[in-house]
Design a protein around this motif. Structure first.
Motif, PDB file in Angstrom:
ATOM      1  N   VAL A   1       0.842  -1.196   0.000  1.00 15.98           N
ATOM      2  CA  VAL A   1       0.000   0.000   0.000  1.00 15.98           C
ATOM      3  C   VAL A   1       0.878   1.247   0.000  1.00 15.98           C
ATOM      4  CG1 VAL A   1      -1.808   1.252   1.223  1.00 15.98           C
ATOM      5  CG2 VAL A   1      -1.793  -1.259   1.254  1.00 15.98           C
ATOM      6  N   TYR A   2       0.501   2.196  -0.862  1.00 16.30           N
ATOM      7  CA  TYR A   2       1.203   3.481  -0.961  1.00 16.30           C
ATOM      8  C   TYR A   2       0.190   4.607  -0.714  1.00 16.30           C
ATOM      9  CZ  TYR A   2       4.718   0.672  -3.428  1.00 16.30           C
ATOM     10  OH  TYR A   2       5.636  -0.296  -3.773  1.00 16.30           O
ATOM     11  N   PHE A   3       0.526   5.493   0.199  1.00 13.36           N
ATOM     12  CA  PHE A   3      -0.341   6.642   0.486  1.00 13.36           C
ATOM     13  C   PHE A   3       0.174   7.879  -0.247  1.00 13.36           C
ATOM     14  CE2 PHE A   3      -1.498   3.892   3.949  1.00 13.36           C
ATOM     15  CZ  PHE A   3      -2.816   4.219   4.235  1.00 13.36           C
ATOM     16  N   PHE A   4      -0.784   8.725  -0.676  1.00 15.10           N
ATOM     17  CA  PHE A   4      -0.437  10.031  -1.227  1.00 15.10           C
ATOM     18  C   PHE A   4      -0.571  11.053  -0.103  1.00 15.10           C
ATOM     19  CE2 PHE A   4      -1.667   7.742  -5.109  1.00 15.10           C
ATOM     20  CZ  PHE A   4      -0.564   8.003  -5.896  1.00 15.10           C
ATOM     21  N   ASN A   5       0.540  11.350   0.533  1.00 15.33           N
ATOM     22  CA  ASN A   5       0.545  12.287   1.641  1.00 15.33           C
ATOM     23  C   ASN A   5       0.352  13.720   1.109  1.00 15.33           C
ATOM     24  OD1 ASN A   5       0.989  13.080   4.418  1.00 15.33           O
ATOM     25  ND2 ASN A   5       3.013  13.812   3.760  1.00 15.33           N
ATOM     26  N   VAL A   6      -0.669  14.396   1.611  1.00 11.44           N
ATOM     27  CA  VAL A   6      -0.983  15.751   1.144  1.00 11.44           C
ATOM     28  C   VAL A   6      -0.038  16.741   1.813  1.00 11.44           C
ATOM     29  CG1 VAL A   6      -2.736  17.539   0.984  1.00 11.44           C
ATOM     30  CG2 VAL A   6      -3.387  15.123   0.781  1.00 11.44           C
ATOM     31  N   LEU A   7       0.663  17.531   1.006  1.00  9.45           N
ATOM     32  CA  LEU A   7       1.666  18.465   1.524  1.00  9.45           C
ATOM     33  C   LEU A   7       1.115  19.854   1.787  1.00  9.45           C
ATOM     34  CD1 LEU A   7       4.677  17.481  -0.783  1.00  9.45           C
ATOM     35  CD2 LEU A   7       4.197  16.682   1.543  1.00  9.45           C
ATOM     36  N   ASN A   8       0.008  20.219   1.137  1.00  9.25           N
ATOM     37  CA  ASN A   8      -0.507  21.591   1.269  1.00  9.25           C
ATOM     38  C   ASN A   8      -2.015  21.618   1.504  1.00  9.25           C
ATOM     39  OD1 ASN A   8      -1.057  20.611  -1.303  1.00  9.25           O
ATOM     40  ND2 ASN A   8      -0.939  22.646  -2.265  1.00  9.25           N
ATOM     41  N   PRO A   9      -2.494  21.001   2.573  1.00  7.08           N
ATOM     42  CA  PRO A   9      -3.953  20.959   2.790  1.00  7.08           C
ATOM     43  C   PRO A   9      -4.598  22.341   2.909  1.00  7.08           C
ATOM     44  CG  PRO A   9      -2.759  20.252   4.757  1.00  7.08           C
ATOM     45  CD  PRO A   9      -1.760  20.338   3.664  1.00  7.08           C
ATOM     46  N   GLN A  10      -3.952  23.287   3.584  1.00  8.90           N
ATOM     47  CA  GLN A  10      -4.546  24.609   3.743  1.00  8.90           C
ATOM     48  C   GLN A  10      -4.635  25.351   2.413  1.00  8.90           C
ATOM     49  OE1 GLN A  10      -5.990  25.533   6.564  1.00  8.90           O
ATOM     50  NE2 GLN A  10      -5.379  23.487   7.316  1.00  8.90           N
ATOM     51  N   GLU A  11      -3.605  25.190   1.588  1.00  7.00           N
ATOM     52  CA  GLU A  11      -3.615  25.849   0.267  1.00  7.00           C
ATOM     53  C   GLU A  11      -4.697  25.251  -0.630  1.00  7.00           C
ATOM     54  OE1 GLU A  11       0.095  26.765   2.232  1.00  7.00           O
ATOM     55  OE2 GLU A  11      -0.983  24.887   1.881  1.00  7.00           O
ATOM     56  N   ILE A  12      -4.955  23.962  -0.489  1.00  2.98           N
ATOM     57  CA  ILE A  12      -6.013  23.323  -1.287  1.00  2.98           C
ATOM     58  C   ILE A  12      -7.364  23.946  -0.954  1.00  2.98           C
ATOM     59  CG2 ILE A  12      -7.247  21.162  -1.691  1.00  2.98           C
ATOM     60  CD1 ILE A  12      -4.613  19.680  -1.213  1.00  2.98           C
ATOM     61  N   LEU A  13      -7.583  24.218   0.333  1.00  4.69           N
ATOM     62  CA  LEU A  13      -8.851  24.834   0.749  1.00  4.69           C
ATOM     63  C   LEU A  13      -9.005  26.243   0.184  1.00  4.69           C
ATOM     64  CD1 LEU A  13      -8.985  23.678   4.480  1.00  4.69           C
ATOM     65  CD2 LEU A  13     -10.357  22.824   2.565  1.00  4.69           C
ATOM     66  N   LYS A  14      -7.905  26.848  -0.242  1.00  7.26           N
ATOM     67  CA  LYS A  14      -7.954  28.185  -0.848  1.00  7.26           C
ATOM     68  C   LYS A  14      -8.081  28.109  -2.372  1.00  7.26           C
ATOM     69  CE  LYS A  14      -5.071  30.121   2.851  1.00  7.26           C
ATOM     70  NZ  LYS A  14      -3.747  30.745   3.161  1.00  7.26           N
ATOM     71  N   GLY A  15      -8.138  26.890  -2.912  1.00  4.57           N
ATOM     72  CA  GLY A  15      -8.312  26.730  -4.344  1.00  4.57           C
ATOM     73  C   GLY A  15      -7.048  26.413  -5.105  1.00  4.57           C
ATOM     74  N   GLU A  16      -5.932  26.224  -4.397  1.00  9.85           N
ATOM     75  CA  GLU A  16      -4.683  25.928  -5.080  1.00  9.85           C
ATOM     76  C   GLU A  16      -4.597  24.446  -5.471  1.00  9.85           C
ATOM     77  OE1 GLU A  16      -1.225  27.328  -3.030  1.00  9.85           O
ATOM     78  OE2 GLU A  16      -2.122  29.285  -2.554  1.00  9.85           O
ATOM     79  N   LYS A  17      -3.640  24.160  -6.346  1.00 11.91           N
ATOM     80  CA  LYS A  17      -3.474  22.791  -6.841  1.00 11.91           C
ATOM     81  C   LYS A  17      -2.884  21.906  -5.736  1.00 11.91           C
ATOM     82  CE  LYS A  17      -1.872  22.389 -10.981  1.00 11.91           C
ATOM     83  NZ  LYS A  17      -0.969  22.295 -12.176  1.00 11.91           N
ATOM     84  N   PRO A  18      -3.435  20.698  -5.544  1.00 11.13           N
ATOM     85  CA  PRO A  18      -2.898  19.792  -4.523  1.00 11.13           C
ATOM     86  C   PRO A  18      -1.472  19.350  -4.851  1.00 11.13           C
ATOM     87  CG  PRO A  18      -5.103  19.123  -5.187  1.00 11.13           C
ATOM     88  CD  PRO A  18      -4.654  20.156  -6.166  1.00 11.13           C
ATOM     89  N   MET A  19      -0.678  19.203  -3.810  1.00  8.93           N
ATOM     90  CA  MET A  19       0.668  18.655  -3.922  1.00  8.93           C
ATOM     91  C   MET A  19       0.743  17.416  -3.028  1.00  8.93           C
ATOM     92  SD  MET A  19       3.031  22.113  -3.748  1.00  8.93           S
ATOM     93  CE  MET A  19       4.516  21.124  -3.893  1.00  8.93           C
ATOM     94  N   VAL A  20       1.208  16.317  -3.616  1.00  7.59           N
ATOM     95  CA  VAL A  20       1.266  15.061  -2.865  1.00  7.59           C
ATOM     96  C   VAL A  20       2.652  14.446  -3.001  1.00  7.59           C
ATOM     97  CG1 VAL A  20      -1.200  14.613  -3.134  1.00  7.59           C
ATOM     98  CG2 VAL A  20       0.422  13.697  -4.802  1.00  7.59           C
ATOM     99  N   GLU A  21       2.989  13.621  -2.016  1.00  9.46           N
ATOM    100  CA  GLU A  21       4.195  12.803  -2.103  1.00  9.46           C
ATOM    101  C   GLU A  21       3.811  11.361  -1.766  1.00  9.46           C
ATOM    102  OE1 GLU A  21       7.204  13.781   0.714  1.00  9.46           O
ATOM    103  OE2 GLU A  21       5.898  13.469   2.480  1.00  9.46           O
ATOM    104  N   GLN A  22       4.413  10.437  -2.467  1.00 10.85           N
ATOM    105  CA  GLN A  22       4.099   9.028  -2.243  1.00 10.85           C
ATOM    106  C   GLN A  22       4.836   8.518  -1.012  1.00 10.85           C
ATOM    107  OE1 GLN A  22       3.813   6.134  -5.628  1.00 10.85           O
ATOM    108  NE2 GLN A  22       5.571   5.187  -4.629  1.00 10.85           N
ATOM    109  N   ARG A  23       4.116   7.823  -0.144  1.00  9.35           N
ATOM    110  CA  ARG A  23       4.706   7.236   1.058  1.00  9.35           C
ATOM    111  C   ARG A  23       4.428   5.732   1.038  1.00  9.35           C
ATOM    112  NH1 ARG A  23       4.648  11.516   4.966  1.00  9.35           N
ATOM    113  NH2 ARG A  23       5.226  10.021   6.612  1.00  9.35           N
TER     114      ARG A  23
END
Length: 540
Positions: free
Chosen positions: A66-88
């Motif tokens: 199993v690989y998780f996509f860890n969200v790096l910018n949750p607060q920015e996503i709530l402002k409408g920005e593009k999600p950034m993820v890293e694989q864990r």
């Protein structure tokens, strides 16, 4: 005792002919015998102890990574920005499979429940289950999509409920909690006052319903009546077709249960199977030949049309409402939650999906799924099924937890179920299905070649034996054989030679007599005709 070479040669010719015939018989009988053995050991029958036990308990180790996509910018996503993820990951679990409640039926089918259990393997993992990751909260963002068409006031109440139970748009939990469940006041509230809304009545986790569970009641063909149907699904949970989708074709339950396939496959064959987790039938197609530890195989992969939308591939119209190609909408069998299945990192999907999320790098080697099949038996030698779970999310008015989230299909996790045959099982497989057939093939052609060689040598010997008398006479006709006899006083030399011509037994003799002081040559020849004799003498 003299040996009659002609008779020996004829005997060898007969023996060589029998050897060739034996090879020809093997040429036709060998494949038939092999086919019969394959059928015997492929049919699902308790009398076949080895093959039945392999089918029942699946001794090959399977693992789920199993690989998780860890969200790096949750607060920015709530402002409408593009999600950034890293694989864990990977976080690896050993999968134990066992069939229970096995019941054979008179119509050539067998029913069973297959239970699966997962055990964490820390030595094979990049970290442990206590590692913390951040992912979208399905309870909040999924529910927001499900309720966006409800009255505004109801949506306000839902948002207030989220706040009451302190449920935000993103979760930061340990891997173990996200996998197998965590305590949630909201989950307890919904299960109490809105029973059936959630798929689980206990803790909420992405794989909470997988562990210590079964995949449903499968009824499959045993192959007793027709080996071409062995392992093919007759029904699932008593159903011969589904009702989740919008067309008869999409609702069909096709293929096997996804573990074995009928034998005698060709490159034109496909690998259809029904997946309860995907809520539909899937089909893999031939890609290339291969070899694993000396065993020939066919590699099957997912076609690009597997998750294509109805616009790009008309037969998939029944799986819609659709979004971009590469996404399968499984909301109809997941309590209407906006969940989509895809290949990991959106491999083989519409490239536009990659533009909405930072951190995805799809490659076929790492993210494409495949099954390596031994074509003669239909047994998988190496399996890697890779799928990704995605959540469709966007801003929903009155539900303030959604903020200003831009519309996006958000990757959450992807997993790989893999296994391959090795150890004693592989050795047995190699011996019985590679070595023995090869020996039989070499024997049949070896007998033919040996027989032909024996026939050729024997024929040559026989020919030489028959030709020898005639050849000896002809050779003697061209030479004189001399024998000398020396008398005591005159050293006289007498030599004589004789031959028989083929038709008249003519005799020619010649003698020479050497005196001490001179030489006198006397030559005499007699020629015997069939009815008389004529004597010719000459002296010099």
């Amino acid at each position: 005792m003299a040996i009659n070479k002609a008779k020996v040669a004829i005997g060898c010719i007969a023996a060589g002919t029998l050897t060739v015939l034996l090879g020809v018989v093997f040429l036709f009988v060998g494949p038939a015998v092999m086919k019969d053995q394959v059928i015997k050991n492929t049919v699902i029958d308790p009398k076949n102890e080895v093959s039945y036990r392999m089918w029942k308990d699946v001794p090959v180790p399977f693992y789920m990574s199993v690989y998780f996509f860890n969200v790096l910018n949750p607060q920015e996503i709530l402002k409408g920005e593009k999600p950034m993820v890293e694989q864990r990951g990977p976080f690896v679990y050993r999968k134990q499979i066992q069939k229970e409640n096995i019941t054979f039926h008179s119509n050539g089918t067998v029913s069973y429940l297959e239970f699966r259990r997962f055990f964490f393997e820390p030595d094979m993992s990049s970290g442990n289950e206590s590692e913390v990751v951040t992912i979208p909260n399905m309870l909040v963002l999924g529910a927001a999509i499900m309720m966006e068409n409800l009255p505004f006031a109801v949506r306000l109440m839902i948002s207030a409920t989220f706040k009451t139970f302190k449920e935000g748009p993103f979760l930061t939990k340990t891997v173990g909690e996200l996998m197998w469940g965590y305590d949630s006041g909201l989950v307890d509230f919904l299960n109490k006052y809105l029973p059936g809304m959630l798929p689980s009545t206990g803790k909420f986790g992405l794989f909470a319903d997988f562990n210590n569970s079964n995949t449903g009641l499968f009824t499959i063909h045993t192959g007793q009546d027709d080996i071409r149907k062995v392992h093919m699904v007759d029904s699932w949970n008593g159903l011969t077709k589904l009702s989740n989708w919008n067309s008869p074709q999409c609702n069909m339950i096709n293929g096997t249960a996804g573990q074995m396939w009928p034998p005698f496959m060709s490159r034109e064959s496909t690998l259809p199977f029904y997946s309860p987790d995907a809520c539909r039938s899937l089909e893999l197609v031939y890609q290339r030949d291969g070899v694993m530890e000396g065993i020939p195989l066919y590699r099957y992969v997912a076609p690009k049309t597997m998750f294509a939308n109805g616009s790009d591939y008309a037969p998939n119209e029944g799986f819609c409402p659709c979004r971009q190609s590469g996404l399968l909408n499984v909301s109809s069998c997941r309590h209407n939650s906006p969940v989509f299945i895809s290949h990991p990192h959106f491999f083989n999907a519409d490239p536009v999906l990659l533009d909405f999320v930072h951190g995805l790098k799809p490659t076929e080697d790492e993210h494409g799924l495949f099954i390596d099949i031994h074509p003669l038996t239909g047994v998988p030698l190496n399996v890697s099924i890779r799928l990704q779970l995605n959540l469709y999310m966007k801003r929903v008015s009155a539900i303030t937890e959604t903020g200003k989230i831009s519309e996006v299909v958000m990757p959450m996790i992807w997993f790989e179920e893999s296994g391959y045959i090795d150890g004693p099982i592989l050795s047995t497989f190699y011996t019985n299905l590679v070595v023995l057939p090869a020996v039989m093939e070499y024997m049949q052609y070896g007998f033919i070649v040996l027989g032909v060689v024996i026939i050729l040598i024997a024929a040559l010997v026989h020919h030489r034996v028959k030709v020898k008398p005639w050849g000896n006479n002809c050779m003697a006709a061209g030479r004189m054989a001399h024998a000398s006899y020396r008398r005591p006083h005159n050293a006289g030399l007498i030599s004589q030679a004789a031959w028989h011509t083929p038709h008249n037994a003519g005799l020619i003799t010649q003698a020479s007599y050497r005196r001490p002081h001179g030489t006198r040559l006397i030559m005499q020849a007699s020629y015997r005709r069939p009815h008389g004799t004529r004597l010719i003498s000459q002296a010099s």
